[in-house]
Design a protein around this motif. Structure first.
Motif, PDB file in Angstrom:
ATOM      1  N   LEU A  69       0.821  -1.207   0.000  1.00  0.00           N
ATOM      2  CA  LEU A  69       0.000   0.000   0.000  1.00  0.00           C
ATOM      3  C   LEU A  69       0.859   1.262   0.000  1.00  0.00           C
ATOM      4  O   LEU A  69       0.515   2.250  -0.650  1.00  0.00           O
ATOM      5  CB  LEU A  69      -0.940  -0.010   1.205  1.00  0.00           C
ATOM      6  CG  LEU A  69      -2.121  -0.980   1.104  1.00  0.00           C
ATOM      7  CD1 LEU A  69      -2.767  -1.193   2.465  1.00  0.00           C
ATOM      8  CD2 LEU A  69      -3.163  -0.472   0.093  1.00  0.00           C
ATOM      9  N   MET A  70       1.989   1.240   0.699  1.00  0.00           N
ATOM     10  CA  MET A  70       2.871   2.401   0.701  1.00  0.00           C
ATOM     11  C   MET A  70       3.561   2.576  -0.659  1.00  0.00           C
ATOM     12  O   MET A  70       3.839   3.696  -1.088  1.00  0.00           O
ATOM     13  CB  MET A  70       3.897   2.300   1.818  1.00  0.00           C
ATOM     14  CG  MET A  70       3.284   2.339   3.205  1.00  0.00           C
ATOM     15  SD  MET A  70       2.199   3.773   3.479  1.00  0.00           S
ATOM     16  CE  MET A  70       1.395   3.297   5.012  1.00  0.00           C
ATOM     17  N   ALA A  71       3.830   1.470  -1.335  1.00  0.00           N
ATOM     18  CA  ALA A  71       4.361   1.586  -2.699  1.00  0.00           C
ATOM     19  C   ALA A  71       3.335   2.261  -3.607  1.00  0.00           C
ATOM     20  O   ALA A  71       3.674   3.124  -4.432  1.00  0.00           O
ATOM     21  CB  ALA A  71       4.736   0.200  -3.237  1.00  0.00           C
ATOM     22  N   ALA A  72       2.071   1.876  -3.443  1.00  0.00           N
ATOM     23  CA  ALA A  72       1.001   2.517  -4.217  1.00  0.00           C
ATOM     24  C   ALA A  72       0.867   3.987  -3.835  1.00  0.00           C
ATOM     25  O   ALA A  72       0.614   4.846  -4.687  1.00  0.00           O
ATOM     26  CB  ALA A  72      -0.314   1.778  -3.982  1.00  0.00           C
ATOM     27  N   GLU A  73       1.030   4.298  -2.547  1.00  0.00           N
ATOM     28  CA  GLU A  73       0.966   5.687  -2.083  1.00  0.00           C
ATOM     29  C   GLU A  73       2.053   6.524  -2.754  1.00  0.00           C
ATOM     30  O   GLU A  73       1.825   7.677  -3.127  1.00  0.00           O
ATOM     31  CB  GLU A  73       1.128   5.727  -0.560  1.00  0.00           C
ATOM     32  CG  GLU A  73       0.639   6.995   0.085  1.00  0.00           C
ATOM     33  CD  GLU A  73      -0.873   7.047   0.223  1.00  0.00           C
ATOM     34  OE1 GLU A  73      -1.406   8.148   0.422  1.00  0.00           O
ATOM     35  OE2 GLU A  73      -1.525   5.983   0.111  1.00  0.00           O
ATOM     36  N   PHE A 113       3.321   9.958   3.455  1.00  0.00           N
ATOM     37  CA  PHE A 113       2.201  10.877   3.345  1.00  0.00           C
ATOM     38  C   PHE A 113       2.665  12.332   3.267  1.00  0.00           C
ATOM     39  O   PHE A 113       2.033  13.242   3.799  1.00  0.00           O
ATOM     40  CB  PHE A 113       1.237  10.665   4.524  1.00  0.00           C
ATOM     41  CG  PHE A 113       0.713   9.256   4.599  1.00  0.00           C
ATOM     42  CD1 PHE A 113      -0.270   8.810   3.722  1.00  0.00           C
ATOM     43  CD2 PHE A 113       1.236   8.359   5.519  1.00  0.00           C
ATOM     44  CE1 PHE A 113      -0.728   7.504   3.771  1.00  0.00           C
ATOM     45  CE2 PHE A 113       0.780   7.050   5.582  1.00  0.00           C
ATOM     46  CZ  PHE A 113      -0.210   6.624   4.698  1.00  0.00           C
ATOM     47  N   THR A 114       3.778  12.522   2.599  1.00  0.00           N
ATOM     48  CA  THR A 114       4.264  13.857   2.275  1.00  0.00           C
ATOM     49  C   THR A 114       4.689  13.858   0.822  1.00  0.00           C
ATOM     50  O   THR A 114       5.086  12.817   0.277  1.00  0.00           O
ATOM     51  CB  THR A 114       5.465  14.258   3.152  1.00  0.00           C
ATOM     52  OG1 THR A 114       6.552  13.340   2.931  1.00  0.00           O
ATOM     53  CG2 THR A 114       5.101  14.250   4.633  1.00  0.00           C
ATOM     54  N   GLY A 115       4.619  15.010   0.189  1.00  0.00           N
ATOM     55  CA  GLY A 115       5.041  15.106  -1.204  1.00  0.00           C
ATOM     56  C   GLY A 115       4.419  16.301  -1.879  1.00  0.00           C
ATOM     57  O   GLY A 115       3.605  17.026  -1.298  1.00  0.00           O
ATOM     58  N   SER A 116       4.822  16.535  -3.108  1.00  0.00           N
ATOM     59  CA  SER A 116       4.274  17.645  -3.885  1.00  0.00           C
ATOM     60  C   SER A 116       3.993  17.176  -5.306  1.00  0.00           C
ATOM     61  O   SER A 116       4.604  16.220  -5.797  1.00  0.00           O
ATOM     62  CB  SER A 116       5.240  18.828  -3.903  1.00  0.00           C
ATOM     63  OG  SER A 116       6.473  18.460  -4.523  1.00  0.00           O
ATOM     64  N   TYR A 117       3.046  17.849  -5.921  1.00  0.00           N
ATOM     65  CA  TYR A 117       2.654  17.538  -7.304  1.00  0.00           C
ATOM     66  C   TYR A 117       2.307  18.843  -8.000  1.00  0.00           C
ATOM     67  O   TYR A 117       1.558  19.667  -7.443  1.00  0.00           O
ATOM     68  CB  TYR A 117       1.449  16.587  -7.312  1.00  0.00           C
ATOM     69  CG  TYR A 117       0.919  16.272  -8.683  1.00  0.00           C
ATOM     70  CD1 TYR A 117       1.677  15.541  -9.592  1.00  0.00           C
ATOM     71  CD2 TYR A 117      -0.342  16.720  -9.085  1.00  0.00           C
ATOM     72  CE1 TYR A 117       1.192  15.255 -10.857  1.00  0.00           C
ATOM     73  CE2 TYR A 117      -0.834  16.430 -10.345  1.00  0.00           C
ATOM     74  CZ  TYR A 117      -0.070  15.698 -11.233  1.00  0.00           C
ATOM     75  OH  TYR A 117      -0.542  15.420 -12.487  1.00  0.00           O
ATOM     76  N   ASN A 118       2.859  19.042  -9.174  1.00  0.00           N
ATOM     77  CA  ASN A 118       2.647  20.278  -9.932  1.00  0.00           C
ATOM     78  C   ASN A 118       2.973  21.521  -9.101  1.00  0.00           C
ATOM     79  O   ASN A 118       2.287  22.545  -9.164  1.00  0.00           O
ATOM     80  CB  ASN A 118       1.199  20.362 -10.441  1.00  0.00           C
ATOM     81  CG  ASN A 118       0.974  19.478 -11.657  1.00  0.00           C
ATOM     82  OD1 ASN A 118       1.922  19.037 -12.310  1.00  0.00           O
ATOM     83  ND2 ASN A 118      -0.287  19.206 -11.960  1.00  0.00           N
ATOM     84  N   GLY A 119       4.013  21.412  -8.285  1.00  0.00           N
ATOM     85  CA  GLY A 119       4.490  22.561  -7.548  1.00  0.00           C
ATOM     86  C   GLY A 119       3.747  22.884  -6.270  1.00  0.00           C
ATOM     87  O   GLY A 119       4.028  23.894  -5.622  1.00  0.00           O
ATOM     88  N   ALA A 120       2.797  22.050  -5.875  1.00  0.00           N
ATOM     89  CA  ALA A 120       2.026  22.310  -4.654  1.00  0.00           C
ATOM     90  C   ALA A 120       2.028  21.057  -3.779  1.00  0.00           C
ATOM     91  O   ALA A 120       2.082  19.932  -4.292  1.00  0.00           O
ATOM     92  CB  ALA A 120       0.598  22.707  -4.990  1.00  0.00           C
ATOM     93  N   PRO A 121       1.939  21.221  -2.455  1.00  0.00           N
ATOM     94  CA  PRO A 121       1.881  20.049  -1.585  1.00  0.00           C
ATOM     95  C   PRO A 121       0.665  19.186  -1.885  1.00  0.00           C
ATOM     96  O   PRO A 121      -0.405  19.684  -2.218  1.00  0.00           O
ATOM     97  CB  PRO A 121       1.784  20.671  -0.179  1.00  0.00           C
ATOM     98  CG  PRO A 121       2.339  22.040  -0.320  1.00  0.00           C
ATOM     99  CD  PRO A 121       1.959  22.490  -1.701  1.00  0.00           C
ATOM    100  N   VAL A 122       0.831  17.882  -1.747  1.00  0.00           N
ATOM    101  CA  VAL A 122      -0.261  16.944  -1.938  1.00  0.00           C
ATOM    102  C   VAL A 122      -1.061  16.850  -0.638  1.00  0.00           C
ATOM    103  O   VAL A 122      -0.504  16.871   0.456  1.00  0.00           O
ATOM    104  CB  VAL A 122       0.279  15.559  -2.331  1.00  0.00           C
ATOM    105  CG1 VAL A 122      -0.850  14.533  -2.423  1.00  0.00           C
ATOM    106  CG2 VAL A 122       1.021  15.638  -3.660  1.00  0.00           C
ATOM    107  N   SER A 123      -2.382  16.757  -0.775  1.00  0.00           N
ATOM    108  CA  SER A 123      -3.269  16.581   0.378  1.00  0.00           C
ATOM    109  C   SER A 123      -3.619  15.101   0.520  1.00  0.00           C
ATOM    110  O   SER A 123      -4.044  14.471  -0.455  1.00  0.00           O
ATOM    111  CB  SER A 123      -4.546  17.399   0.206  1.00  0.00           C
ATOM    112  OG  SER A 123      -4.255  18.773   0.070  1.00  0.00           O
ATOM    113  N   PHE A 124      -3.466  14.563   1.732  1.00  0.00           N
ATOM    114  CA  PHE A 124      -3.722  13.147   1.986  1.00  0.00           C
ATOM    115  C   PHE A 124      -4.915  13.008   2.938  1.00  0.00           C
ATOM    116  O   PHE A 124      -4.993  13.691   3.963  1.00  0.00           O
ATOM    117  CB  PHE A 124      -2.497  12.483   2.625  1.00  0.00           C
ATOM    118  CG  PHE A 124      -1.275  12.471   1.746  1.00  0.00           C
ATOM    119  CD1 PHE A 124      -1.006  11.387   0.919  1.00  0.00           C
ATOM    120  CD2 PHE A 124      -0.394  13.542   1.747  1.00  0.00           C
ATOM    121  CE1 PHE A 124       0.131  11.374   0.102  1.00  0.00           C
ATOM    122  CE2 PHE A 124       0.740  13.546   0.945  1.00  0.00           C
ATOM    123  CZ  PHE A 124       0.998  12.459   0.112  1.00  0.00           C
TER     124      PHE A 124
END
Length: 524
Positions: free
Chosen positions: A183-187, A216-227
């Protein structure tokens, strides 16, 4: 049952209808509500290191899942009306990508989403139009083995993310199994390809759980991802990854309706997940929140942060053609597996990065849930029963107490919110005289949008979405609409059948919070 949507630009006498789209609806919006249903967990309990889905399905008295040829749970229209979500508008979801992380394969995910969309008049979300994508945990198209329970979970996730944010893209990431490792690999793949990631699964806490928090941290298209993570369906104590400080923990509520289908109140769900983490520390935003101290978590992470409808007794409709215990078709389901993708969808509608600072700030208009108990009492402000409460988007009441049902031609009283806006908007829907026409009936529905000075809101960019559906039963209907002056649209509702009808209008305009109004009427 047919539903029509008017998309109108209102500008005084020069008002112009931009489009009139025929849409298909469910039959009864409240068929399963407050019926004290029997239900069961879709996924079994798991050992440490594995996760179960947080979904409950309505069953018969013997515990057998119930499926039918048509929807029996709540419809998107009903959920939209309770929370003021934008509903079926082309922009709702802002073309963001919402990723749903689940275990195993749902072989009919794409076709089931298409059936759901057609039933409720949602825009098609398919592989061919670029809206829906399914991948394995590394982004490939060699899918894991199927699992009937997780397939029902997947159907719930993708269908209700799309229902709340019909303008968003849906990315389904299927882990090879329900182990935390997979599941974390999928995350990891999901957060690299989406702005919002919804996780309707979890397990018991363990001393080493914080090692997973970085997923549960990261960014996409220059903005933080919401989990977003489901808080659980068994009351206290807290579960993981709901207790991670890097996620929005989503709890559950019960929606209460009158016998005629009108919304009465929202209360805490007795099985909604929550509690103080045994291992994780509260974020600064949570621990400094004014009511955090009253839950006695002593600096530990408190769950949930927020809540939404999750009780199977006010369960939602889900279509799944992959047989589950020999049943396929329309199911009524609940659990925080329902509230979690809906929160992800609402966040895409708002176009906001949701983290602890945003949730515990003054950015969201909450309906504070003060009635109910999941092992912890629902309190004023913040609690372990419903967090800060549910998200109110438009012109809907913030109250959680029972109110008197309106008559068939009276507009529902509403309260204005100013989320992400600079002005206030009031929307009313009034049903006119029922007129027999040949073998059927016609009813004019007048939608009025005004600002705080009672001036009509009109001009380019004003969008009015008008829906009508049967409050009970399956009735055939159609409609046409014409525009009027001073921020009004007259919507002519036509039906060949007698019965009780519910109508809702959602109005959006630049500089204003989206507003919603509702009414009900009968054809004799």
């Amino acid at each position: 049952m047919f539903r029509r949507r008017i998309v109108a630009r209102v500008g005084g006498a020069a008002a112009l209808i931009a489009s009139l789209v025929a849409l298909t609806l469910s039959s009864s919006p409240v068929a399963a509500v407050n019926a004290h249903a029997n239900y069961r967990a879709v996924c079994p309990a798991v050992p440490t290191g594995f996760a179960h889905c947080q979904e409950l399905v309505v069953t018969d008295a013997q515990g057998n899942p119930l499926a039918s040829a048509g929807p029996t749970g709540l419809s998107p229209l009903t959920i939209d009306s309770v929370y003021g979500f934008p509903g079926v508008t082309s922009g709702a979801g802002n073309n963001y990508t919402i990723a749903l992380v689940d275990a195993y394969d749902d072989p009919t995910a794409a076709s089931d989403l298409s059936t759901f969309s057609a039933q409720f008049g949602l825009p098609p979300c398919t592989t061919s139009n670029g809206c829906f994508t399914k991948v394995n945990q590394t982004g490939g198209i060699t899918y894991p083995k199927s699992n009937s329970g997780w397939a029902l979970e997947i159907s719930l996730d993708i269908e209700w993310a799309h229902a709340i944010a019909p303008g968003a893209k849906i990315l389904l990431v299927e882990a090879s199994s329900n182990s935390f490792t997979n599941l974390m690999a999928a995350e990891t793949y999901a957060k690299g390809h989406a702005s919002y990631v919804s996780n309707s699964w979890g397990g018991g806490e363990s001393s080493g759980e914080s090692a997973y928090d970085s997923y549960f941290t990261g960014s996409y298209n220059g903005a933080p991802v919401s989990f977003f993570v489901a808080a659980g369906d068994s009351g206290l104590p807290a579960e993981y990854p709901s207790s991670s400080p890097n996620v929005i923990s989503v709890g559950g509520t019960t929606l209460n309706f009158a016998s005629d289908g009108s919304f009465l109140s929202e209360t805490g769900w007795s099985s909604g997940g929550g509690g103080c983490s045994a291992y994780e520390t509260a974020t600064d935003a949570q621990s400094s929140f004014s009511q955090y101290a009253q839950v006695n978590c002593n600096g530990k992470r408190a769950t949930p942060d927020v809540a939404l409808d999750a009780d199977p007794n006010s369960g939602v409709s889900v279509y799944d053609s992959t047989p589950y215990y020999g049943q396929s078709g329309w199911f009524t389901v609940g659990g925080t597996s329902a509230s979690t993708p809906m929160w992800a969808g609402a966040s895409a509608d708002a176009g906001q990065v949701l983290n602890a600072a945003y949730v515990y700030g003054s950015n969201i208009n909450f309906r504070d849930i003060t009635v109910g108990n999941n092992g912890a009492s629902c309190l004023t402000g913040y609690d372990l029963c419903s967090g800060r409460g549910s998200w109110l988007f438009g012109n809907v009441s913030t109250t959680t107490t029972t109110s008197t049902t309106t008559t068939s031609t009276t507009t529902t009283s509403t309260t204005t919110t100013t989320v992400a806006s600079t002005g206030t908007m009031n929307v009313s829907v009034t049903a006119g005289t029922v007129s027999p026409r040949g073998k059927g009936y016609k009813v004019p529905l007048t939608v009025s949008a005004t600002d705080s000075t009672s001036a009509g809101i009109g001009g380019a960019g004003v969008t009015m979405d008008v829906y009508a559906e049967a409050c009970g039963g399956t009735l055939a209907a159609s409609s046409t609409g014409t525009t009027g002056n001073n921020g009004q649209v007259t919507f002519t509702f036509s039906t060949k059948s007698a019965g009780s009808w519910c109508a809702q209008a959602t109005v959006t305009a630049s500089g204003y919070a989206a507003g919603s109004g509702q009414t009900s009427f009968t054809t004799p």
